[in-house]
Design a protein around this motif. Structure first.
Motif, short mmCIF file in Angstrom:
data_model
loop_
_atom_site.label_atom_id
_atom_site.label_comp_id
_atom_site.label_asym_id
_atom_site.label_seq_id
_atom_site.Cartn_x
_atom_site.Cartn_y
_atom_site.Cartn_z
N LYS A 260 -49.12 44.76 -49.03
CA LYS A 260 -49.24 43.83 -48.19
C LYS A 260 -50.36 42.59 -48.91
N ASP B 268 -54.26 35.18 -40.01
CA ASP B 268 -53.09 36.42 -39.83
C ASP B 268 -51.85 35.54 -40.37
N THR C 141 -53.37 40.34 -48.83
CA THR C 141 -54.40 40.25 -48.23
C THR C 141 -55.48 39.19 -48.88
N ASP D 179 -37.70 40.06 -46.62
CA ASP D 179 -37.85 41.47 -46.09
C ASP D 179 -36.55 41.90 -45.15
#
Length: 125
Positions: A98, A108, A100, A89
């Protein structure tokens, strides 16, 4: 380095593309990880053992913690891919969505927690 790349795009220009630059930085990070692991191992070998942790249950507990940590690190890498794992990124290479799925559905920051668990398990062993 990643923030510097994000601001200047110097590595992308130097390597001719953001993908090549990201792969090169990722390779350097992997090599530095080998150095860190070697230094950690040597440091652990030179330390005295606590009598309370010099037993079978501590060894197997350490092995279990190491295994869980390895599961999180490897599954994170598989979910993100090489570029997602190694700061893509910052090079302007974004994922479509994203992530998940496991292990991100459990923690996280599974790569960080997994790496910490690997070194904790190694220490207990």
């Amino acid at each position: 380095v990643a923030r510097w790349e994000h601001k200047t795009r110097a590595l992308s220009r130097a390597f001719g593309s953001p993908h090549t630059a990201c792969y090169c930085l990722g390779t350097v990070i992997l090599l530095l990880n080998c150095v860190r692991s070697h230094c950690f191992t040597e440091a652990m070998k030179s330390q005295p053992k606590l009598e309370g942790l010099d037993c079978r249950w501590a060894y197997f507990l350490g092995l279990a913690v190491l295994a869980v940590g390895t599961l999180f690190v490897i599954s994170s890498f598989l979910a993100l891919g090489f570029i997602g794992t190694f700061l893509g990124d910052y090079f302007g290479i974004l994922m479509e969505a994203k992530v998940t799925s496991f292990p991100f559905s459990v923690l996280d920051n599974p790569m960080y927690w997994g790496s910490t668990a690997v070194y904790l398990g190694w220490s207990l062993m």
